[in-house]
Write a protein that holds these residues in place. Structure first.
Motif, PDB file in Angstrom:
ATOM      1  N   LYS A 157     -21.337   8.821 -18.949  1.00 26.42           N
ATOM      2  CA  LYS A 157     -22.891   9.043 -18.643  1.00 26.42           C
ATOM      3  C   LYS A 157     -23.055  10.328 -19.934  1.00 26.42           C
ATOM      4  O   LYS A 157     -24.334  10.215 -20.469  1.00 26.42           O
ATOM      5  CB  LYS A 157     -23.116   9.415 -17.466  1.00 26.42           C
ATOM      6  CG  LYS A 157     -24.375   9.939 -17.185  1.00 26.42           C
ATOM      7  CD  LYS A 157     -24.721  10.283 -15.774  1.00 26.42           C
ATOM      8  CE  LYS A 157     -26.034  10.761 -15.447  1.00 26.42           C
ATOM      9  NZ  LYS A 157     -26.572  10.899 -13.941  1.00 26.42           N
TER      10      LYS A 157
ATOM     11  N   ALA B 222     -26.435   9.528 -22.167  1.00 24.45           N
ATOM     12  CA  ALA B 222     -27.484  10.076 -21.627  1.00 24.45           C
ATOM     13  C   ALA B 222     -27.521  11.741 -22.157  1.00 24.45           C
ATOM     14  O   ALA B 222     -28.533  12.398 -21.628  1.00 24.45           O
ATOM     15  CB  ALA B 222     -27.360  10.113 -20.328  1.00 24.45           C
TER      16      ALA B 222
ATOM     17  N   ASP C  85     -32.239   5.956 -18.887  1.00 24.77           N
ATOM     18  CA  ASP C  85     -32.797   7.177 -18.408  1.00 24.77           C
ATOM     19  C   ASP C  85     -34.106   7.209 -19.419  1.00 24.77           C
ATOM     20  O   ASP C  85     -34.829   7.956 -19.406  1.00 24.77           O
ATOM     21  CB  ASP C  85     -32.188   8.317 -19.005  1.00 24.77           C
ATOM     22  CG  ASP C  85     -31.501   8.081 -20.280  1.00 24.77           C
ATOM     23  OD1 ASP C  85     -30.873   7.008 -20.727  1.00 24.77           O
ATOM     24  OD2 ASP C  85     -31.472   9.113 -20.977  1.00 24.77           O
TER      25      ASP C  85
ATOM     26  N   ARG D 119     -34.257  12.897 -24.566  1.00 23.76           N
ATOM     27  CA  ARG D 119     -33.099  13.036 -23.623  1.00 23.76           C
ATOM     28  C   ARG D 119     -32.461  14.659 -23.809  1.00 23.76           C
ATOM     29  O   ARG D 119     -31.556  14.888 -23.246  1.00 23.76           O
ATOM     30  CB  ARG D 119     -32.318  12.006 -23.705  1.00 23.76           C
ATOM     31  CG  ARG D 119     -31.582  11.655 -24.914  1.00 23.76           C
ATOM     32  CD  ARG D 119     -30.254  10.692 -24.774  1.00 23.76           C
ATOM     33  NE  ARG D 119     -30.601   9.621 -24.022  1.00 23.76           N
ATOM     34  CZ  ARG D 119     -29.831   8.536 -24.148  1.00 23.76           C
ATOM     35  NH1 ARG D 119     -29.093   8.339 -25.195  1.00 23.76           N
ATOM     36  NH2 ARG D 119     -30.189   7.500 -23.374  1.00 23.76           N
TER      37      ARG D 119
END
Length: 326
Positions: free
Chosen positions: A52, A56, A120, A322
């Motif tokens: 992750k 992300a 996301d 992000r």
């Protein structure tokens, strides 16, 4: 089992299996399995966290370099190669990247754009707005985004209206408008492959005014595409101010640095430093480079002085919002 008793006699010990002993054995086995399962789950969770973090979040080492070089005010940029190598260094990754639209020109796919479908930053087909500035005669990307379910609004002051009628998009979604930092009209000379020439008068307006004219003041633009032929250097500094990019999850830009081709040698590096300062402001808002592709068009190649090689000065970049704001 045999043992010698006190009187020298052999005694036999009998092992009796009781319900309690069975329970204790089963309990021990269950505890062992649970401990192994916990260890396995912890390992899986660790791997998931790492994955992750990779998909992300920005690459931490790379972001450290970005912050360090930002503090140097562009002094790290000592050669032309420094700028383009840095642009080609991605700051985050996308595990689900798709390419949409495009047509083949000189045996290469051109005018396609990429979209990231990571959770996301993904675009929801039931709630997705796309602004597409600069479409030329190729609306294949816009058509596919529309089929995906997004509300696509196209802007280009140089396109003949008949070009848009032939697409799958509704006419009211196309606007003969260009993006700039002030409002004005300008006449363009369009030249077509069949030799036909046509004067097209287009209107240019600001991002705020365009949103106001469409009644989108309170509507988020989730995917913003800009192919505005070198005007991005005026527009981008304006966009990063006042929360104008709030809600934008993905930012696709065709970046043009062809000015260095004709600039005097002593002005090339100062120009690139100015470009970098503009793009760095996007990074401060959390937009991180996830995709980079140079456009190898002969007219946009920079010939490195004294060397038998060229550098593509025009390239496509996809930014994902992000990263940390700093």
């Amino acid at each position: 089992m045999l043992m010698t008793g006190g009187e020298g006699r052999m005694a036999r010990i009998h092992c009796k299996i009781t319900p309690l002993s069975v329970y204790l054995v089963v309990l021990a086995m269950y505890s062992t399995l649970m401990m192994l399962a916990c260890l396995e789950n912890e390992e899986l969770n660790r791997v998931a966290r790492e994955q992750k973090q990779k998909t992300a979040a920005p690459l931490q080492d790379d972001m450290a370099i970005v912050r360090d070089r930002r503090s140097q005010h562009g002094k790290w940029l000592r050669t032309v190669d420094d700028f383009f190598k840095r642009m080609g260094t991605l700051e985050t990754t996308c595990s689900k990247m798709v390419s949409l639209g495009g047509t083949y020109c000189r045996r290469a796919l051109d005018n396609n754009k990429v979209v990231c479908l990571d959770e996301d930053v993904t675009l929801k087909s039931t709630n997705c707005t796309v602004y597409s500035f600069g479409i030329g005669a190729d609306t294949t990307f816009d058509d596919q985004m529309s089929h995906y379910g997004c509300d696509v609004f196209m802007f280009d002051p140089t396109v003949n209206q008949e070009t848009i009628v032939s697409t799958n998009l509704k006419n009211e979604r196309f606007h003969l408008l260009g993006l700039d930092i002030f409002r004005y009209n300008r006449t363009h000379m369009n030249e077509y492959p069949d030799g036909k020439k046509e004067n097209v008068t287009g209107e240019f307006d600001t991002y705020d005014n365009i949103r106001r004219r469409l009644g989108h003041e309170s509507r988020h633009v989730h995917y913003l595409k800009m192919d505005i032929e070198n005007t991005e250097w005026r527009v981008l500094p304006n966009l990063v101010e006042g929360g104008r990019l709030e809600g934008v999850r993905q930012l696709a830009i065709e970046i043009h640095t062809m000015d260095i081709i004709t600039a005097p040698a002593h002005q090339v590096l100062p120009l690139l430093r100015q470009y970098w300062q503009v793009l760095e402001r996007l990074t401060r808002l959390g937009f991180l480079r996830a995709w980079y592709r140079p456009n190898l068009v002969l007219e946009t190649l920079y010939y490195v002085p004294g060397e038998n090689r060229t550098i593509a000065t025009c390239f496509e970049v996809l930014y994902l919002r992000r990263g940390p704001v700093y």
